[in-house]
Design a protein around this motif. Structure first.
Motif, PDB file in Angstrom:
ATOM      1  N   UNK A 130       0.825  -1.207   0.000  1.00  0.00           N
ATOM      2  CA  UNK A 130       0.000   0.000   0.000  1.00  0.00           C
ATOM      3  C   UNK A 130       0.860   1.258   0.000  1.00  0.00           C
ATOM      4  N   UNK A 131       1.900   1.280   0.845  1.00  0.00           N
ATOM      5  CA  UNK A 131       2.756   2.461   0.941  1.00  0.00           C
ATOM      6  C   UNK A 131       3.507   2.695  -0.362  1.00  0.00           C
ATOM      7  N   UNK A 132       3.960   1.633  -1.002  1.00  0.00           N
ATOM      8  CA  UNK A 132       4.662   1.763  -2.282  1.00  0.00           C
ATOM      9  C   UNK A 132       3.742   2.371  -3.333  1.00  0.00           C
ATOM     10  N   UNK A 133       2.495   1.925  -3.361  1.00  0.00           N
ATOM     11  CA  UNK A 133       1.524   2.485  -4.311  1.00  0.00           C
ATOM     12  C   UNK A 133       1.293   3.972  -4.039  1.00  0.00           C
ATOM     13  N   UNK A 134       1.246   4.357  -2.759  1.00  0.00           N
ATOM     14  CA  UNK A 134       1.062   5.769  -2.415  1.00  0.00           C
ATOM     15  C   UNK A 134       2.217   6.605  -2.959  1.00  0.00           C
ATOM     16  N   UNK A 135       3.438   6.128  -2.764  1.00  0.00           N
ATOM     17  CA  UNK A 135       4.618   6.869  -3.221  1.00  0.00           C
ATOM     18  C   UNK A 135       4.602   7.034  -4.737  1.00  0.00           C
ATOM     19  N   UNK A 136       4.354   5.934  -5.454  1.00  0.00           N
ATOM     20  CA  UNK A 136       4.355   6.042  -6.917  1.00  0.00           C
ATOM     21  C   UNK A 136       3.229   6.959  -7.392  1.00  0.00           C
ATOM     22  N   UNK A 137       2.067   6.832  -6.803  1.00  0.00           N
ATOM     23  CA  UNK A 137       0.917   7.641  -7.217  1.00  0.00           C
ATOM     24  C   UNK A 137       1.181   9.134  -6.986  1.00  0.00           C
ATOM     25  N   UNK A 138       1.850   9.454  -5.886  1.00  0.00           N
ATOM     26  CA  UNK A 138       2.193  10.859  -5.633  1.00  0.00           C
ATOM     27  C   UNK A 138       3.196  11.368  -6.666  1.00  0.00           C
ATOM     28  N   UNK A 139       4.161  10.519  -7.011  1.00  0.00           N
ATOM     29  CA  UNK A 139       5.112  10.903  -8.053  1.00  0.00           C
ATOM     30  C   UNK A 139       4.405  11.163  -9.370  1.00  0.00           C
TER      31      UNK A 139
END
Length: 325
Positions: free
Chosen positions: A232-241
């Protein structure tokens, strides 16, 4: 004898104003090199593109290091001025980030050299991180001094785990990662406040808005390197990028018709970062959308690097770089 001749070959007044921001050129070019190397692994692109670009950038890095060394020797007061400048001080970390990027490139050539470059880059970067944060604390800075370039000494801490996996214990890499993630959130709040409630950036700093892309994009790659988990956290980081990438292109009118400054290189590395993050996302998910997005971001990144590189050469020939501002 050769060293003295080399020094004389550079006009003294231009050497005096050789900016620390020149290391941003290495970040942009080496970032693009890593994109093409990654494309070779994931999409069978020709390996030679990334390899030769990386070799060229390595030579450029040495040239910039030598030139800045001569500046330290001959114009130490100017270097001290940059170290005490509220904006330029942040760009010193670009030198250590460049070293870390070279370490990542040399993993494909010589692991011994890559190992040395990693330790040098990691040690120099943590020094500049502490120096810059101490500078922020001990000086009376104004809100007008804040800009996305403040992320540079912070983003470098997120690059350390990418370059360091296999070279050093992961507990140390988590130390670097924690610094990067924590201060990214803090600084983003400060800079968003400055953007919304205070005077607009000067034209020369508008390209630094692209730096907003780098922390979540690099943070995503680094997180995957450390955990090997697309959670979940990895998806958040990529989505913010991805969000910040779309945002800076929605604001394209802000970059139209602005005069060339060396800060234009701020366009380049963040685009390479989101390109690498997107290729990695495709590798982890096999979703076709990310494949097409990888091609699009690579094309945009390549176009921006070529444009900025051409403009840099043109303005160097006009002697409009390395002058007093």
């Amino acid at each position: 004898m050769q060293n003295s001749e080399s020094i004389k070959a550079i006009p003294s007044n231009r050497l005096q104003f050789f900016p620390i921001m020149m290391f941003a050129t290495v970040m942009g070019l080496m970032g693009l090199s890593m994109v093409f190397i990654k494309l070779n692994v994931s999409f069978d692109f020709p390996y030679e593109i990334g390899f030769y670009l990386g070799l060229f950038t390595s030579g450029l890095f040495l040239l910039i290091v030598l030139t800045y060394f001569f500046k330290i020797v001959l114009y130490v007061k100017e270097v001290k001025h940059e170290l005490s400048h509220p904006i330029r001080v942040n760009f010193f970390a670009a030198s250590s980030i460049s070293t870390l990027l070279l370490s990542m490139f040399f993993r494909h050539i010589d692991m011994y050299i890559a190992n040395i470059l990693f330790f040098v880059g990691a040690l120099v970067h943590i020094f500049f991180t502490f120096y810059t944060i101490k500078f922020w604390i001990n000086n009376n800075l104004e809100i007008a001094h804040s800009n996305p370039a403040w992320f540079i000494p912070i983003v470098g801490n997120l690059i350390v785990p990418i370059a360091g996996v296999g070279f050093i214990d992961k507990s140390i890499l988590y130390f670097y990662y924690s610094i990067g993630i924590f201060f990214w959130i803090i600084l983003f709040s400060i800079i968003l406040n400055r953007i919304i409630f205070h005077k607009q950036f000067a034209a020369k700093f508008m390209p630094t808005l692209f730096i907003l892309i780098a922390p979540p994009a690099i943070g995503f790659i680094s997180y995957i390197k450390l955990t090997a988990s697309l959670d979940f956290f990895a998806h958040i980081l990529y989505s913010l990028g991805l969000f910040f990438t779309i945002l800076v292109f929605v604001m394209y009118k802000n970059y139209m018709n602005i005069k060339f400054f060396i800060s234009w290189w701020a366009f380049t590395f963040p685009m390479a970062a989101i390109s690498l993050a997107t290729i990695l996302m495709y590798e982890l998910t096999n979703v076709v959308f990310y494949e097409y997005l990888s091609y699009i971001f690579t094309l945009i990144t390549t176009s921006i690097v070529v444009l900025v590189a051409v403009q840099t050469v043109v303005h160097m020939r006009k002697k409009e770089i390395c002058i007093m501002e």
